[in-house]
Write a protein that holds these residues in place. Structure first.
Motif, short mmCIF file in Angstrom:
data_model
loop_
_atom_site.label_atom_id
_atom_site.label_comp_id
_atom_site.label_asym_id
_atom_site.label_seq_id
_atom_site.Cartn_x
_atom_site.Cartn_y
_atom_site.Cartn_z
N THR A 28 0.83 -1.20 0.00
CA THR A 28 0.00 0.00 0.00
C THR A 28 0.86 1.26 0.00
O THR A 28 0.58 2.22 -0.72
N THR A 32 0.82 3.91 -2.97
CA THR A 32 0.31 5.24 -2.63
C THR A 32 1.35 6.33 -2.80
O THR A 32 1.07 7.40 -3.33
N LYS A 69 -7.21 1.34 3.16
CA LYS A 69 -6.85 0.54 1.98
C LYS A 69 -6.38 -0.85 2.41
O LYS A 69 -6.77 -1.85 1.79
N TYR A 115 -2.45 -8.22 -5.51
CA TYR A 115 -2.09 -6.96 -4.86
C TYR A 115 -0.60 -6.83 -4.56
O TYR A 115 -0.05 -5.74 -4.60
#
Length: 154
Positions: A28, A32, A69, A115
Motif C-alpha cells: 500500500t 500510494t 486501503k 495486490y
C-alpha cells in the motif's frame, strides 16, 4: 519427485497474520507514495512497526487512507500463495534490493492475490481473511523517515 529448493535459513518465527499485514502495508505504501518497501521493520504479535523513506510527512487523512486501503484488501479474502523462481526470473516481478548478499539463487515469492508479490521466507496466512482488522496506532516523521506502528484486532 522434484527436489525441494534450497533457501537461506530463517532465524525467526513470525506471527503469520501480522507478517502478512506487513506485506499489505508495504504494498500500500509503495502504491500510494511510490516509496520503497520498508527498510526497517519490527514485526511482533501484539504490535509492529515499519519505517519508510518519504520526502514529506503524510497528512492524517493520508494515514487514515492507508489504514482503510489495507483493510479493504484484507476484506477481499485474497489467497496468499508461494512459488519458487530464480533471482533472474524474479527481478522483473519483485524488488530484490533488500536481499542479503548471500541469498540463495532460488527465491520464494509470496503473492497476495493480485495486490502484492515479494521475495520472503517468512510465515504467512493462507488467505487475507485470516489477518483480522489492521489498525495504525501511531505514526511519526523525522528526517525523511516515516515510522508507522500498527496492530491487528479480530
Amino acid at each position: 519427485m522434484e527436489p525441494q529448493p534450497q533457501l537461506n535459513t530463517h532465524n525467526k518465527e513470525e506471527y503469520p497474520p501480522m507478517h502478512t499485514a506487513e506485506h499489505l502495508l508495504n504494498a500500500t505504501m509503495v502504491k500510494t507514495f511510490g516509496c520503497p518497501r520498508s527498510r526497517n521493520a519490527h514485526i511482533e504479535r501484539k504490535k509492529s512497526k515499519c519505517d519508510y523513506e518519504l520526502p514529506t510527512c503524510p497528512t492524517d487523512e493520508e494515514i487514515r487512507a492507508i489504514e482503510n486501503k489495507v483493510n479493504e484488501i484484507i476484506s477481499r479474502h485474497l489467497p496468499v500463495t508461494t512459488e519458487f523462481m530464480s533471482q533472474e526470473e524474479a527481478k522483473d516481478i519483485v524488488d530484490l534490493s533488500k536481499l542479503p548478499t548471500d541469498a540463495s539463487e532460488t527465491l520464494r515469492i509470496v503473492r497476495i492475490g493480485d495486490y502484492d508479490a515479494c521475495a520472503c521466507i517468512g510465515q504467512h496466512v493462507a488467505n487475507t481473511s485470516e489477518v483480522g482488522t489492521f489498525k495504525i496506532i501511531s505514526h511519526d516523521y523525522s528526517e525523511g523517515r516515516l515510522r508507522i506502528r500498527f496492530k491487528l484486532a479480530n
